[in-house]
Scaffold this motif. Structure first.
Motif, PDB file in Angstrom:
ATOM      1  N   ALA A  25       4.125  32.762 -87.164  1.00 29.92           N
ATOM      2  CA  ALA A  25       4.561  33.136 -88.510  1.00 29.92           C
ATOM      3  C   ALA A  25       3.572  34.106 -89.151  1.00 29.92           C
ATOM      4  O   ALA A  25       2.378  34.133 -88.815  1.00 29.92           O
ATOM      5  CB  ALA A  25       4.717  31.892 -89.382  1.00 29.92           C
ATOM      6  N   PHE A  26       4.095  34.889 -90.083  1.00 28.37           N
ATOM      7  CA  PHE A  26       3.300  35.869 -90.822  1.00 28.37           C
ATOM      8  C   PHE A  26       3.439  35.572 -92.310  1.00 28.37           C
ATOM      9  O   PHE A  26       4.543  35.577 -92.854  1.00 28.37           O
ATOM     10  CB  PHE A  26       3.777  37.291 -90.519  1.00 28.37           C
ATOM     11  N   ALA A  27       2.311  35.302 -92.956  1.00 23.11           N
ATOM     12  CA  ALA A  27       2.288  34.956 -94.373  1.00 23.11           C
ATOM     13  C   ALA A  27       1.347  35.896 -95.107  1.00 23.11           C
ATOM     14  O   ALA A  27       0.421  36.457 -94.520  1.00 23.11           O
ATOM     15  CB  ALA A  27       1.841  33.502 -94.565  1.00 23.11           C
ATOM     16  N   GLY A  28       1.584  36.050 -96.409  1.00 24.86           N
ATOM     17  CA  GLY A  28       0.684  36.877 -97.187  1.00 24.86           C
ATOM     18  C   GLY A  28       1.276  37.248 -98.534  1.00 24.86           C
ATOM     19  O   GLY A  28       2.440  36.958 -98.819  1.00 24.86           O
ATOM     20  N   ARG A  29       0.461  37.885 -99.356  1.00 25.56           N
ATOM     21  CA  ARG A  29       0.923  38.341-100.655  1.00 25.56           C
ATOM     22  C   ARG A  29       2.060  39.339-100.486  1.00 25.56           C
ATOM     23  O   ARG A  29       2.196  39.984 -99.446  1.00 25.56           O
ATOM     24  CB  ARG A  29      -0.230  39.001-101.416  1.00 25.56           C
ATOM     25  N   SER A  30       2.856  39.459-101.523  1.00 22.38           N
ATOM     26  CA  SER A  30       4.077  40.263-101.446  1.00 22.38           C
ATOM     27  C   SER A  30       3.826  41.727-101.092  1.00 22.38           C
ATOM     28  O   SER A  30       4.687  42.380-100.528  1.00 22.38           O
ATOM     29  CB  SER A  30       4.833  40.182-102.775  1.00 22.38           C
ATOM     30  N   LEU A  33      11.618  37.609 -79.690  1.00 23.08           N
ATOM     31  CA  LEU A  33      10.904  38.643 -78.948  1.00 23.08           C
ATOM     32  C   LEU A  33      11.063  38.400 -77.455  1.00 23.08           C
ATOM     33  O   LEU A  33      10.366  37.570 -76.858  1.00 23.08           O
ATOM     34  CB  LEU A  33       9.421  38.651 -79.326  1.00 23.08           C
ATOM     35  N   GLY A  34      12.013  39.092 -76.861  1.00 20.62           N
ATOM     36  CA  GLY A  34      12.190  39.048 -75.417  1.00 20.62           C
ATOM     37  C   GLY A  34      12.491  37.682 -74.842  1.00 20.62           C
ATOM     38  O   GLY A  34      12.254  37.457 -73.654  1.00 20.62           O
ATOM     39  N   GLY A  35      12.989  36.767 -75.671  1.00 24.61           N
ATOM     40  CA  GLY A  35      13.270  35.425 -75.182  1.00 24.61           C
ATOM     41  C   GLY A  35      12.025  34.636 -74.831  1.00 24.61           C
ATOM     42  O   GLY A  35      12.112  33.593 -74.170  1.00 24.61           O
ATOM     43  N   ARG A  36      10.869  35.094 -75.309  1.00 19.16           N
ATOM     44  CA  ARG A  36       9.600  34.434 -74.961  1.00 19.16           C
ATOM     45  C   ARG A  36       8.810  33.955 -76.181  1.00 19.16           C
ATOM     46  O   ARG A  36       7.924  33.112 -76.061  1.00 19.16           O
ATOM     47  CB  ARG A  36       8.718  35.378 -74.134  1.00 19.16           C
ATOM     48  N   LEU A  37       9.121  34.513 -77.341  1.00 21.76           N
ATOM     49  CA  LEU A  37       8.352  34.204 -78.543  1.00 21.76           C
ATOM     50  C   LEU A  37       9.228  34.473 -79.750  1.00 21.76           C
ATOM     51  O   LEU A  37      10.073  35.375 -79.726  1.00 21.76           O
ATOM     52  CB  LEU A  37       7.101  35.093 -78.599  1.00 21.76           C
ATOM     53  N   GLN A  38       9.050  33.699 -80.793  1.00 18.06           N
ATOM     54  CA  GLN A  38       9.798  33.919 -82.023  1.00 18.06           C
ATOM     55  C   GLN A  38       8.824  34.299 -83.139  1.00 18.06           C
ATOM     56  O   GLN A  38       7.838  33.593 -83.375  1.00 18.06           O
ATOM     57  CB  GLN A  38      10.583  32.663 -82.412  1.00 18.06           C
ATOM     58  N   LEU A  39       9.102  35.409 -83.795  1.00 15.35           N
ATOM     59  CA  LEU A  39       8.282  35.877 -84.907  1.00 15.35           C
ATOM     60  C   LEU A  39       8.975  35.498 -86.203  1.00 15.35           C
ATOM     61  O   LEU A  39      10.180  35.705 -86.351  1.00 15.35           O
ATOM     62  CB  LEU A  39       8.100  37.396 -84.838  1.00 15.35           C
ATOM     63  N   VAL A  40       8.210  34.944 -87.142  1.00 14.53           N
ATOM     64  CA  VAL A  40       8.785  34.457 -88.392  1.00 14.53           C
ATOM     65  C   VAL A  40       8.099  35.142 -89.566  1.00 14.53           C
ATOM     66  O   VAL A  40       6.891  34.987 -89.765  1.00 14.53           O
ATOM     67  CB  VAL A  40       8.640  32.923 -88.515  1.00 14.53           C
ATOM     68  N   ASP A  41       8.877  35.902 -90.312  1.00 14.83           N
ATOM     69  CA  ASP A  41       8.381  36.588 -91.507  1.00 14.83           C
ATOM     70  C   ASP A  41       8.613  35.661 -92.699  1.00 14.83           C
ATOM     71  O   ASP A  41       9.755  35.415 -93.091  1.00 14.83           O
ATOM     72  CB  ASP A  41       9.136  37.908 -91.680  1.00 14.83           C
TER      73      ASP A  41
END
Length: 218
Positions: free
Chosen positions: A49-54, A89-97
C-alpha cells in the motif's frame, strides 16, 4: 537506524534490480476501488500500500514505479482520491493506493471516516505486507504523518518511509531531512529502518524501491 542517500553504495545486485524492473514492467491493471471496508476485494495476492498526504505525489510515484503515465490518477486538487484503489501487477503483486490525508478542506467527519476505514483495512488485511509512507522531502514529517505512523504502529503493520520529490531540496537539506526522519522512526516499533529517497521526475531511487517491493511478490 539506517538511511540510504542518493549516492549510497547499491544494496541490491544488478540481477535483483533487473528482476524488479521486469516485474514492474508487467501488465498492471485496475481491479477494484472502494471507500467502504465491507466492500474490499477478496484476499489473494500480496499487497503493498501507498499512503501519504494528499499532495505528496502518491499517484506520480505509482506511475513511475510501473513506468506508466496514467495508471494512477493524478490531480491538481489535493484530496480528490477518496477510495482505496487496487491494481494487479502481473498477477504477482497488488498495489493499493490509499486515500490521501492531511487536506484541510475535507470535513472532520470525512477525515474520521477515512481514518476508521484505513485502520480497519490495516489491521484486518492479512494479505497486506507493507505500507509505503510517502513524505515530501522538502518538508519532512508533518503532524498528519506522525498521526498516520501512530495508526500503523497500533495496527502493528510494517511501514517504510519513502521520501518523494528528492530532486527538489539541495543535498545538505535532503540529508538533514533524512536525519530528522530517522530519529523519529527510531522510536517507532513498526517502522522499517531504511528510508528511501525517490524522485518521480528524475527516476532517482525508483529502481531500488522496486527491488525492495519485489521481495513481496509471489
Amino acid at each position: 537506524m539506517t538511511t540510504d542517500s542518493p549516492d549510497a553504495s547499491p544494496e541490491f545486485t544488478p540481477e535483483a534490480i533487473e528482476a524488479a524492473r521486469v516485474l514492474f514492467a508487467a501488465e498492471c491493471k485496475f481491479v477494484w476501488a472502494t471507500a467502504a471496508i465491507d466492500q474490499l476485494p477478496p484476499i489473494g495476492l500480496p499487497e503493498i500500500a501507498f499512503a501519504g498526504r494528499s499532495n505528496v505525489g502518491k499517484s506520480s510515484l505509482v506511475n513511475a514505479l510501473t513506468g506508466r503515465k496514467t495508471l494512477a490518477r493524478t490531480s491538481n486538487t489535493p484530496g480528490r482520491t477518496q477510495e482505496l484503489i487496487f491494481f494487479d501487477l502481473g498477477g504477482r503483486l497488488q498495489l493499493v493506493d490509499l486515500p490521501g490525508y492531511g487536506y484541510a478542506k475535507v470535513s472532520k467527519t470525512k477525515i474520521q471516516l477515512w481514518t476508521d476505514t484505513l485502520f480497519a483495512y490495516l489491521r484486518g488485511r492479512t494479505s497486506l505486507q507493507r505500507v509505503n509512507l510517502l513524505v515530501d522531502s522538502r518538508h519532512g514529517l508533518k503532524d498528519s504523518d506522525l498521526q498516520a505512523m501512530d495508526l500503523f504502529d497500533r495496527a502493528a503493520l510494517s511501514y517504510q518511509v519513502v521520501l518523494t520529490k528528492a530532486d527538489k531540496p539541495k543535498s545538505p537539506e535532503l540529508a538533514e531531512i533524512m536525519e530528522r526522519t530517522a530519529a523519529a522512526l527510531a522510536r517507532r516499533p513498526a517502522a522499517h529502518p531504511v528510508i528511501r529517497p525517490t524522485s518521480s521526475l528524475t527516476g532517482a531511487g525508483i529502481p531500488e524501491l522496486r527491488a525492495e517491493l519485489a521481495r513481496f511478490a509471489v
